[in-house]
Each structure stands twice: as structure tokens, then as C-alpha cells.
Design a protein around this motif. Sequence first.
Motif, PDB file in Angstrom:
ATOM      1  N   VAL A 190       0.843  -1.198   0.000  1.00  0.00           N
ATOM      2  CA  VAL A 190       0.000   0.000   0.000  1.00  0.00           C
ATOM      3  C   VAL A 190       0.874   1.242   0.000  1.00  0.00           C
ATOM      4  O   VAL A 190       0.647   2.194  -0.768  1.00  0.00           O
ATOM      5  N   ALA A 191       1.910   1.262   0.855  1.00  0.00           N
ATOM      6  CA  ALA A 191       2.812   2.413   0.929  1.00  0.00           C
ATOM      7  C   ALA A 191       3.513   2.646  -0.399  1.00  0.00           C
ATOM      8  O   ALA A 191       3.693   3.799  -0.836  1.00  0.00           O
ATOM      9  N   GLU A 192       3.909   1.576  -1.067  1.00  0.00           N
ATOM     10  CA  GLU A 192       4.603   1.709  -2.347  1.00  0.00           C
ATOM     11  C   GLU A 192       3.694   2.314  -3.409  1.00  0.00           C
ATOM     12  O   GLU A 192       4.143   3.131  -4.225  1.00  0.00           O
ATOM     13  N   GLU A 193       2.422   1.932  -3.420  1.00  0.00           N
ATOM     14  CA  GLU A 193       1.487   2.491  -4.397  1.00  0.00           C
ATOM     15  C   GLU A 193       1.226   3.973  -4.107  1.00  0.00           C
ATOM     16  O   GLU A 193       1.133   4.795  -5.041  1.00  0.00           O
ATOM     17  N   ILE A 194       1.111   4.334  -2.835  1.00  0.00           N
ATOM     18  CA  ILE A 194       0.940   5.746  -2.486  1.00  0.00           C
ATOM     19  C   ILE A 194       2.182   6.534  -2.898  1.00  0.00           C
ATOM     20  O   ILE A 194       2.081   7.635  -3.467  1.00  0.00           O
ATOM     21  N   ASN A 195       3.363   5.995  -2.632  1.00  0.00           N
ATOM     22  CA  ASN A 195       4.599   6.660  -3.052  1.00  0.00           C
ATOM     23  C   ASN A 195       4.644   6.856  -4.562  1.00  0.00           C
ATOM     24  O   ASN A 195       5.114   7.892  -5.051  1.00  0.00           O
ATOM     25  N   ASN A 197       2.107   7.267  -6.595  1.00  0.00           N
ATOM     26  CA  ASN A 197       1.196   8.344  -6.951  1.00  0.00           C
ATOM     27  C   ASN A 197       1.746   9.706  -6.521  1.00  0.00           C
ATOM     28  O   ASN A 197       1.598  10.700  -7.243  1.00  0.00           O
ATOM     29  N   LEU A 198       2.376   9.758  -5.363  1.00  0.00           N
ATOM     30  CA  LEU A 198       3.010  11.002  -4.941  1.00  0.00           C
ATOM     31  C   LEU A 198       4.136  11.383  -5.902  1.00  0.00           C
ATOM     32  O   LEU A 198       4.343  12.569  -6.200  1.00  0.00           O
ATOM     33  N   SER A 199       4.866  10.392  -6.402  1.00  0.00           N
ATOM     34  CA  SER A 199       5.936  10.649  -7.372  1.00  0.00           C
ATOM     35  C   SER A 199       5.377  11.323  -8.614  1.00  0.00           C
ATOM     36  O   SER A 199       5.955  12.303  -9.121  1.00  0.00           O
ATOM     37  N   LEU A 200       4.257  10.820  -9.110  1.00  0.00           N
ATOM     38  CA  LEU A 200       3.634  11.425 -10.287  1.00  0.00           C
ATOM     39  C   LEU A 200       3.196  12.851  -9.996  1.00  0.00           C
ATOM     40  O   LEU A 200       3.358  13.754 -10.834  1.00  0.00           O
ATOM     41  N   LEU A 201       2.647  13.076  -8.805  1.00  0.00           N
ATOM     42  CA  LEU A 201       2.215  14.426  -8.434  1.00  0.00           C
ATOM     43  C   LEU A 201       3.397  15.385  -8.298  1.00  0.00           C
ATOM     44  O   LEU A 201       3.246  16.595  -8.456  1.00  0.00           O
ATOM     45  N   MET A 202       4.584  14.841  -8.013  1.00  0.00           N
ATOM     46  CA  MET A 202       5.787  15.655  -7.868  1.00  0.00           C
ATOM     47  C   MET A 202       6.532  15.821  -9.191  1.00  0.00           C
ATOM     48  O   MET A 202       7.646  16.354  -9.213  1.00  0.00           O
ATOM     49  N   GLY A 203       5.918  15.340 -10.280  1.00  0.00           N
ATOM     50  CA  GLY A 203       6.523  15.513 -11.600  1.00  0.00           C
ATOM     51  C   GLY A 203       7.556  14.478 -11.965  1.00  0.00           C
ATOM     52  O   GLY A 203       8.330  14.680 -12.918  1.00  0.00           O
ATOM     53  N   MET A 204       7.587  13.353 -11.265  1.00  0.00           N
ATOM     54  CA  MET A 204       8.531  12.274 -11.560  1.00  0.00           C
ATOM     55  C   MET A 204       7.772  11.097 -12.145  1.00  0.00           C
ATOM     56  O   MET A 204       6.542  11.095 -12.228  1.00  0.00           O
ATOM     57  N   ASP A 205       8.503  10.052 -12.530  1.00  0.00           N
ATOM     58  CA  ASP A 205       7.836   8.816 -12.904  1.00  0.00           C
ATOM     59  C   ASP A 205       7.437   8.072 -11.639  1.00  0.00           C
ATOM     60  O   ASP A 205       7.762   8.494 -10.525  1.00  0.00           O
ATOM     61  N   ARG A 206       6.739   6.969 -11.787  1.00  0.00           N
ATOM     62  CA  ARG A 206       6.191   6.255 -10.629  1.00  0.00           C
ATOM     63  C   ARG A 206       7.263   5.799  -9.640  1.00  0.00           C
ATOM     64  O   ARG A 206       7.004   5.664  -8.447  1.00  0.00           O
ATOM     65  N   GLY A 208       9.987   7.423  -8.867  1.00  0.00           N
ATOM     66  CA  GLY A 208      10.828   8.539  -8.451  1.00  0.00           C
ATOM     67  C   GLY A 208      11.170   8.531  -6.973  1.00  0.00           C
ATOM     68  O   GLY A 208      12.352   8.591  -6.591  1.00  0.00           O
ATOM     69  N   LEU A 209      10.160   8.462  -6.111  1.00  0.00           N
ATOM     70  CA  LEU A 209      10.420   8.449  -4.667  1.00  0.00           C
ATOM     71  C   LEU A 209      11.134   7.179  -4.231  1.00  0.00           C
ATOM     72  O   LEU A 209      11.967   7.204  -3.314  1.00  0.00           O
ATOM     73  N   LYS A 210      10.819   6.098  -4.893  1.00  0.00           N
ATOM     74  CA  LYS A 210      11.483   4.836  -4.564  1.00  0.00           C
ATOM     75  C   LYS A 210      12.991   4.953  -4.765  1.00  0.00           C
ATOM     76  O   LYS A 210      13.786   4.506  -3.933  1.00  0.00           O
ATOM     77  N   ARG A 211      13.402   5.581  -5.859  1.00  0.00           N
ATOM     78  CA  ARG A 211      14.836   5.763  -6.112  1.00  0.00           C
ATOM     79  C   ARG A 211      15.448   6.719  -5.091  1.00  0.00           C
ATOM     80  O   ARG A 211      16.559   6.498  -4.597  1.00  0.00           O
ATOM     81  N   LEU A 212      14.724   7.783  -4.775  1.00  0.00           N
ATOM     82  CA  LEU A 212      15.250   8.771  -3.831  1.00  0.00           C
ATOM     83  C   LEU A 212      15.395   8.208  -2.422  1.00  0.00           C
ATOM     84  O   LEU A 212      16.286   8.601  -1.671  1.00  0.00           O
ATOM     85  N   HIS A 213      14.512   7.296  -2.060  1.00  0.00           N
ATOM     86  CA  HIS A 213      14.515   6.746  -0.705  1.00  0.00           C
ATOM     87  C   HIS A 213      15.630   5.743  -0.475  1.00  0.00           C
ATOM     88  O   HIS A 213      15.985   5.462   0.670  1.00  0.00           O
ATOM     89  N   GLY A 214      16.160   5.162  -1.532  1.00  0.00           N
ATOM     90  CA  GLY A 214      17.078   4.055  -1.339  1.00  0.00           C
ATOM     91  C   GLY A 214      16.292   2.830  -0.900  1.00  0.00           C
ATOM     92  O   GLY A 214      15.140   2.638  -1.295  1.00  0.00           O
ATOM     93  N   LYS A 215      16.867   2.027  -0.055  1.00  0.00           N
ATOM     94  CA  LYS A 215      16.204   0.817   0.397  1.00  0.00           C
ATOM     95  C   LYS A 215      15.238   1.167   1.523  1.00  0.00           C
ATOM     96  O   LYS A 215      15.653   1.419   2.663  1.00  0.00           O
ATOM     97  N   LEU A 216      13.933   1.191   1.212  1.00  0.00           N
ATOM     98  CA  LEU A 216      12.937   1.540   2.224  1.00  0.00           C
ATOM     99  C   LEU A 216      12.929   0.529   3.365  1.00  0.00           C
ATOM    100  O   LEU A 216      13.016  -0.681   3.142  1.00  0.00           O
ATOM    101  N   LYS A 217      12.793   1.043   4.564  1.00  0.00           N
ATOM    102  CA  LYS A 217      12.703   0.190   5.746  1.00  0.00           C
ATOM    103  C   LYS A 217      11.333   0.354   6.379  1.00  0.00           C
ATOM    104  O   LYS A 217      10.650   1.354   6.173  1.00  0.00           O
ATOM    105  N   GLN A 218      10.947  -0.653   7.157  1.00  0.00           N
ATOM    106  CA  GLN A 218       9.660  -0.597   7.836  1.00  0.00           C
ATOM    107  C   GLN A 218       9.819  -1.025   9.285  1.00  0.00           C
ATOM    108  O   GLN A 218      10.462  -2.031   9.586  1.00  0.00           O
TER     109      GLN A 218
END
Length: 341
Positions: A190-195, A197-206, A208-218
Amino acid sequence: MDLKVENGCIQEDNGLGWGKSLPVKSVLEIVRNDSQSVPERYIQEHKDRPLVSETLPASPEIPIIDFSLLAKGDGDERRKLDLASKEWGFFQITNDGVVDEVLHKMKSAVAAFFALPLEEKKKYAMAENDLHGYGQAYVVSEQQKLDWCDIMALMTLPPESRNFKFWPHTFTRFQVGGAVEVYSTQVQKVAEEINANLSLLMGMDRDGLKRLHGKLKQLLRMNYYPPCSRPDLVLGISPHSDGGSLTLLLQDDEIIGLQIRHKEEWIPVKPIPNSLVMNIGNAVEILINGMYRSIEHRAITNEKKERISVTAFAFVDDELEIGPLDSMVDDLHRPRMYQKI
């Protein structure tokens, strides 16, 4: 902080780990021994106490996002997400794709753990220099006011970051493939799908945030709020904002506990059964240069009933340096609001 991964667990070198937290008494045990008294350390200063009116459902209510529409690429729903992130920083997610049975099993696992005898739970107690395990976090002095809450915190993703000495190994629901892992995996999707959509809203591809975050932790934080004879004097969790990227909260379906600060007022978040609450974290606010808000929030208690919640924190790689994206900065209309950290 230096970390080594050995045998699938994080091993800490000498240092403070994830932060110092002094051991304190279990709130549940305090209530079991004397259900009518509230120890002085839990009584908040007058300015910080919740008002009775704040414990009741009230409008306005936070936005509701239909996750199934977002996942299908619905533009209108994505614009609702954009508006909710700007004006509220919080929203409820319906049709999130997490099976109801998974949500119920997760809540049952948490309830079963906190129902264990104290001596059994203490086997998984937080170390003084850590924030994983059973106890109460961010206790840094003998004088500070305490929250009316017992917690169990586990690093869950990626799998190699798990420290199994804190996992209740006698519980099948906490074992590999059990309720905790299944829930953890599904809410991360769920978090990945929200990220995305936020990436698209920020003018990046889907991605985008995933690349910026590096290895996401939970990190999963399981919260147990015992009933309190004077809910007007205490707080379940003190006001704070979340330092990570996104936070997903599984609430109790029947008891209102979460409150968010909106336009200088504390707004109760009325639970929608079998849904999740999500909020923007500090990392996303920094990346988008303050267009989305990481909002202060807190939890209150209930006089008659216990309350359980589960918080999934998604946060960026510890070693990353982040700051406002160049595309989010306009020297004339929106100057850079944050330094790189």
C-alpha cells in the motif's frame, strides 16, 4: 551508529543504537494493581491535557481516499490525494487491498501478546540503547511525563534487518509466515502504491520516490492503551510528527484515539472499519519543499475500554542525504525551505 548484519539480524556495535530509552513500569500492570489511581508521572501539564470535547467525534473529518481507484490510475482520485496531502497531511484509505482477515489476525496477534504475563513480555524488553522490543520509547529522564501506553516495536522490512531476539518466538503469529509478516508485507505494498502516486504528483515517474529513498525500511509499532480512570489527565501518545516517509495506522474499529492538529485545533479521527489511516512524514515534506505537510498528532485514552493500534513506519535509508528537490524550488515563488540533512 554502526550496524552489522549477522545471521539475518541486526547486530549493533558499541554506541547508542536507535536511541536511548530508560525502562519504566508497564502501564497495563499499573492498571491491574490499581485501576483508579493515576501516578504523577503520567499526569500531563494543564496546557497539554485533552479536553473532554476533544474525545468526541467532530467535524471536519479527514479526507478519504479510495485506494482501488488510485491503483487503477484514476486522475480524480490522485488529485484528491494531492489536496489531502497539502491541506491535511492525513487521510483515511478505503479499499486498500489488504484482506480483512489479515487486519483481524494482526489485531489478534497484538492483543494476545499484551495479554501475556509480565515476566513473559519482559523477555523481549527494550535494551537501554534501543527502541526495538517491549516497553515504552523515548524515555530519556526520570522527570519527563510518560505516555499511557505499552508498546512492542519490531523492525520488519527488509527481512535482513529483523532482530529476532525481540520477536516472541513462542507465538506462531510472530513467526516467519505468520500474521505479523503477512500484514507487514501487505501494508508495504500500500505504501509503495501511495509513493508511486506522490511521485507522479511531484513531476517524476512512478519510481521517483522509490529511487530517492534508497532501500525503504519498515518498523511496526504495536500500541496497547489500557483504560484510564482519568482520561482527561493523560495522553496515550504525546504530540509528535513522524520522521520517516509515510506512516500507515491500523486503528481500533470502535474507539476513537487518534487526534491530529489541524488549523490549531485537535481533530479526532473517527475510525472506518477495516481501513488504514496514512500520513505524510518529515522526509516527504522535506523532499517536496513543504508543499505536503507532516502533521503533529497524538493519542488519547478511554475510561472504560482498552485500545489497540498498529503503526507501520516507512522510512528512508539511514545513510542518504535528502533535501528539497530542485523541481520543487522556485527562488521567486517558493524558495528552499530546508537544508540537506
